[in-house]
Scaffold this motif. Structure first.
Motif, PDB file in Angstrom:
ATOM      1  N   VAL A 197     -56.471  22.795   4.463  1.00 25.56           N
ATOM      2  CA  VAL A 197     -56.365  23.230   3.072  1.00 25.56           C
ATOM      3  C   VAL A 197     -55.521  22.245   2.269  1.00 25.56           C
ATOM      4  O   VAL A 197     -55.868  21.890   1.130  1.00 25.56           O
ATOM      5  CB  VAL A 197     -55.785  24.654   2.992  1.00 25.56           C
ATOM      6  CG1 VAL A 197     -55.519  25.037   1.535  1.00 25.56           C
ATOM      7  CG2 VAL A 197     -56.744  25.657   3.618  1.00 25.56           C
ATOM      8  N   GLN A 198     -54.433  21.771   2.852  1.00 26.06           N
ATOM      9  CA  GLN A 198     -53.572  20.805   2.150  1.00 26.06           C
ATOM     10  C   GLN A 198     -54.309  19.495   1.891  1.00 26.06           C
ATOM     11  O   GLN A 198     -54.182  18.893   0.822  1.00 26.06           O
ATOM     12  CB  GLN A 198     -52.301  20.556   2.966  1.00 26.06           C
ATOM     13  CG  GLN A 198     -51.335  21.735   2.981  1.00 26.06           C
ATOM     14  CD  GLN A 198     -50.216  21.565   3.997  1.00 26.06           C
ATOM     15  OE1 GLN A 198     -50.058  20.488   4.586  1.00 26.06           O
ATOM     16  NE2 GLN A 198     -49.446  22.615   4.215  1.00 26.06           N
ATOM     17  N   THR A 199     -55.074  19.040   2.880  1.00 23.27           N
ATOM     18  CA  THR A 199     -55.843  17.804   2.699  1.00 23.27           C
ATOM     19  C   THR A 199     -56.896  17.984   1.605  1.00 23.27           C
ATOM     20  O   THR A 199     -57.081  17.114   0.746  1.00 23.27           O
ATOM     21  CB  THR A 199     -56.528  17.407   4.015  1.00 23.27           C
ATOM     22  OG1 THR A 199     -55.536  17.236   5.033  1.00 23.27           O
ATOM     23  CG2 THR A 199     -57.308  16.100   3.843  1.00 23.27           C
ATOM     24  N   TYR A 200     -57.576  19.114   1.633  1.00 22.58           N
ATOM     25  CA  TYR A 200     -58.564  19.398   0.589  1.00 22.58           C
ATOM     26  C   TYR A 200     -57.913  19.392  -0.789  1.00 22.58           C
ATOM     27  O   TYR A 200     -58.425  18.774  -1.733  1.00 22.58           O
ATOM     28  CB  TYR A 200     -59.209  20.753   0.883  1.00 22.58           C
ATOM     29  CG  TYR A 200     -60.036  21.313  -0.247  1.00 22.58           C
ATOM     30  CD1 TYR A 200     -61.277  20.777  -0.583  1.00 22.58           C
ATOM     31  CD2 TYR A 200     -59.565  22.410  -0.987  1.00 22.58           C
ATOM     32  CE1 TYR A 200     -62.026  21.305  -1.618  1.00 22.58           C
ATOM     33  CE2 TYR A 200     -60.316  22.942  -2.023  1.00 22.58           C
ATOM     34  CZ  TYR A 200     -61.537  22.387  -2.334  1.00 22.58           C
ATOM     35  OH  TYR A 200     -62.274  22.916  -3.365  1.00 22.58           O
ATOM     36  N   ARG A 224     -55.134  17.929  -1.740  1.00 16.26           N
ATOM     37  CA  ARG A 224     -54.683  16.577  -2.091  1.00 16.26           C
ATOM     38  C   ARG A 224     -55.844  15.706  -2.547  1.00 16.26           C
ATOM     39  O   ARG A 224     -55.743  14.985  -3.553  1.00 16.26           O
ATOM     40  CB  ARG A 224     -53.977  15.937  -0.880  1.00 16.26           C
ATOM     41  CG  ARG A 224     -53.565  14.480  -1.089  1.00 16.26           C
ATOM     42  CD  ARG A 224     -52.800  13.949   0.103  1.00 16.26           C
ATOM     43  NE  ARG A 224     -53.521  14.087   1.344  1.00 16.26           N
ATOM     44  CZ  ARG A 224     -54.492  13.266   1.751  1.00 16.26           C
ATOM     45  NH1 ARG A 224     -54.851  12.228   0.978  1.00 16.26           N
ATOM     46  NH2 ARG A 224     -55.077  13.442   2.912  1.00 16.26           N
ATOM     47  N   LEU A 225     -56.961  15.753  -1.824  1.00 12.13           N
ATOM     48  CA  LEU A 225     -58.117  14.932  -2.196  1.00 12.13           C
ATOM     49  C   LEU A 225     -58.749  15.399  -3.499  1.00 12.13           C
ATOM     50  O   LEU A 225     -59.221  14.584  -4.295  1.00 12.13           O
ATOM     51  CB  LEU A 225     -59.147  14.953  -1.068  1.00 12.13           C
ATOM     52  CG  LEU A 225     -58.752  14.217   0.211  1.00 12.13           C
ATOM     53  CD1 LEU A 225     -59.802  14.435   1.295  1.00 12.13           C
ATOM     54  CD2 LEU A 225     -58.551  12.732  -0.051  1.00 12.13           C
ATOM     55  N   LEU A 226     -58.768  16.712  -3.726  1.00 16.14           N
ATOM     56  CA  LEU A 226     -59.318  17.222  -4.975  1.00 16.14           C
ATOM     57  C   LEU A 226     -58.430  16.821  -6.157  1.00 16.14           C
ATOM     58  O   LEU A 226     -58.942  16.416  -7.215  1.00 16.14           O
ATOM     59  CB  LEU A 226     -59.459  18.742  -4.910  1.00 16.14           C
ATOM     60  CG  LEU A 226     -60.124  19.426  -6.115  1.00 16.14           C
ATOM     61  CD1 LEU A 226     -61.491  18.815  -6.413  1.00 16.14           C
ATOM     62  CD2 LEU A 226     -60.258  20.931  -5.879  1.00 16.14           C
ATOM     63  N   CYS A 227     -57.120  16.878  -5.980  1.00 19.79           N
ATOM     64  CA  CYS A 227     -56.205  16.419  -7.036  1.00 19.79           C
ATOM     65  C   CYS A 227     -56.400  14.931  -7.314  1.00 19.79           C
ATOM     66  O   CYS A 227     -56.416  14.496  -8.476  1.00 19.79           O
ATOM     67  CB  CYS A 227     -54.749  16.684  -6.635  1.00 19.79           C
ATOM     68  SG  CYS A 227     -54.252  18.416  -6.724  1.00 19.79           S
ATOM     69  N   ALA A 228     -56.553  14.136  -6.251  1.00 16.26           N
ATOM     70  CA  ALA A 228     -56.764  12.695  -6.428  1.00 16.26           C
ATOM     71  C   ALA A 228     -58.080  12.428  -7.149  1.00 16.26           C
ATOM     72  O   ALA A 228     -58.164  11.528  -7.998  1.00 16.26           O
ATOM     73  CB  ALA A 228     -56.749  11.999  -5.066  1.00 16.26           C
ATOM     74  N   ALA A 229     -59.109  13.198  -6.822  1.00 14.52           N
ATOM     75  CA  ALA A 229     -60.401  13.035  -7.494  1.00 14.52           C
ATOM     76  C   ALA A 229     -60.280  13.357  -8.978  1.00 14.52           C
ATOM     77  O   ALA A 229     -60.850  12.663  -9.833  1.00 14.52           O
ATOM     78  CB  ALA A 229     -61.441  13.937  -6.835  1.00 14.52           C
TER      79      ALA A 229
END
Length: 486
Positions: A109-112, A114-119
């Motif tokens: 969930v944390q990785t998801y 983080r990647l969504l925020c970066a996107a």
């Protein structure tokens, strides 16, 4: 996955190719604008696609010489062949993905997140006042949570298209609890259609997605309120999959491409019932094309609108995807293929309308890094659960912020009130049909409108009216650019 366009190129004898990428910031439709505007430039099979399914089958477009390329590393073929659509469809069964949870839930969930925020940060870097098209569903709620961290200056907006919709309260509640500004726009069909007609000459390509008029209405409103960019949560279904329901099993049995007599729909007990009309129309479709949303013209009706057989040529375009469809093991897998086909085409409702008002558009779910991770690193049981519950990872991400999110019982926001459109703009659309017939386009359209005018209170018939309302003025504008349609 198929995402969105960023560059155009043309070789002297080969088709003009709209090359698809994840970054929309440098999109340029100027070469499409320079194409000849005459009947010969249109692809009649693509127009049949629009009437049969509300979108043009990839890789085609409404223009003969414009093709959509959905892979950055696949070149257009030689001048004697159309470019071929390259998607991840055939690769899906081969994806190397963990079969069951091999990672800690919190880590996933944390990785998801983080990647969504970066996107979000990457795709909105040039936007000073972004607006987010927020429904009350799972995808937009998950993105709203990431926006609260990555772009807390965003304004959320929810479109209320009709009485069937119930996502507005959920969207408002989510935005308020995340500290995000929220606005709502109620569908006024007359206003939305007038805005469409005013901008139709600037809409570079044509789609008849049932949210096209909603989208144009929204981006015009956002522009008028100082927004300089739009975020859309489209694009996640091909990663997470589409669970099957009992009705999809029924579609497989009922959808047999029967040629039913047209007067069957004129029977009193049928023409007043949306459910009966929908069921009978399903019998006339293929099981796969029934996955596409909305009520559309039957093959017989399309042939009558054209005044010649053409629907079969549109139906043959599905052959491009048959290998992937036949390889699909479940109804859910076939629905995911349908979602990929529809999403590849339905990006146009945003791309084309946003282009018409010079509005930058961002699809964070199409970010390459996020897409690669979702495709290859997320375990199967975080996509669809064994009981058919979909988007497990997204639900877990939402649960970190909202333990009791008021999920809606059925989808609805951002659609369009098609019955009201038929009520307030019938005469306008019929005149377009008459003018199109004079130009040799869809000569059967006036007759269809006359025969069904009294039935347009039924959403089944009003949806077909909507298709004509979107398609006819766009085609006419290309043939008569000096004419004012609005």
């Amino acid at each position: 996955m198929a995402s969105v366009a960023s560059s155009l190129y043309e070789e002297c004898t080969s088709p003009l190719a709209l090359r698809v990428r994840a970054d929309t910031r440098d999109i340029d439709f100027s070469m499409v604008d320079a194409l000849p505007k005459d009947r010969a430039s249109f692809d009649p099979v693509s127009i049949a696609d629009l009437l049969r399914n509300a979108f043009v089958y990839p890789p085609h477009s409404v223009y003969r010489r414009v093709k959509l390329i959905f892979s950055d590393d696949y070149p257009a073929q030689d001048s004697h062949n159309d470019p071929v659509l390259q998607t991840t469809l055939s690769a899906w069964p081969k994806n190397a993905r963990p079969g069951c949870s091999s990672s800690d839930s919190d880590t996933l969930v944390q990785t998801y997140h983080r990647l969504l925020c970066a996107a979000i940060t990457h795709t909105t870097a040039r936007m000073r006042q972004p607006w987010f098209l927020q429904s009350g569903g799972k995808d937009s709620t998950s993105m709203a949570i990431a926006l609260a961290d990555a772009r807390p200056d965003v304004t959320c907006i929810t479109y209320l298209g009709g009485r069937e919709e119930n996502e507005l309260a959920s969207a408002q509640w989510v935005a308020r609890n995340l500290g995000l500004r929220h606005e709502a726009l109620v569908c006024d069909p007359g206003r939305a259609y007038d805005r469409y007609l005013a901008r139709v000459q600037r809409i570079p390509l044509l789609t008849a997605d049932f949210a096209t008029l909603s989208y144009l209405d929204l981006v015009t409103e956002i522009r008028g309120n100082g927004g300089d960019g739009v975020l859309d949560a489209l694009g996640s279904d091909v990663y997470f999959g589409m669970p099957s329901h009992w009705r999809h099993q029924i579609y497989r049995v009922v959808a047999q491409q029967f040629a039913l007599p047209a007067n069957l729909f004129n029977l009193w007990g049928v023409r007043h019932s949306f459910r009966l009309c929908y069921a009978l129309s399903t019998m006339q479709m293929s099981a796969f094309e029934r996955f596409y949303p909305g009520s559309r013209f039957s093959d017989q009706e399309v042939d009558a609108l054209f005044g010649e057989p053409i629907a079969a040529r549109s139906r043959q375009r599905l052959d491009t995807f048959l290998s992937a469809i036949h390889a699909a093991r479940t109804v859910a897998d076939r629905r995911r293929i349908a979602a990929a086909i529809v999403e590849a085409a339905s990006f146009g409702k945003g791309l084309y309308t946003a282009s018409a008002v010079a509005m930058p558009l961002a699809y964070p779910y199409c970010d390459a890094r996020l897409g690669q991770w979702l495709t290859h690193e997320v375990p199967d049981d975080y996509l669809i659960g064994p009981d058919g519950t979909n988007k497990i990872l997204v639900r877990k991400h939402i649960a970190r912020s909202f333990l009791n999110l008021p999920y809606v019982t059925k989808k609805g926001c951002f659609r369009f009130n098609v019955c009201a459109l038929a009520r307030v703009r019938y005469d306008c659309v019929r005149q377009f049909a008459v003018d199109a017939k004079a130009q040799g386009l869809l000569p059967g359209a006036p007759a269809w409108l006359d025969a069904h005018r009294e039935h347009l209170h039924n959403k089944y018939f009003a949806s077909k009216f909507y298709l004509l309302a979107v398609v006819l003025p766009w085609l006419l504008n290309r043939l008569q650019p000096e004419r004012r349609l609005g």
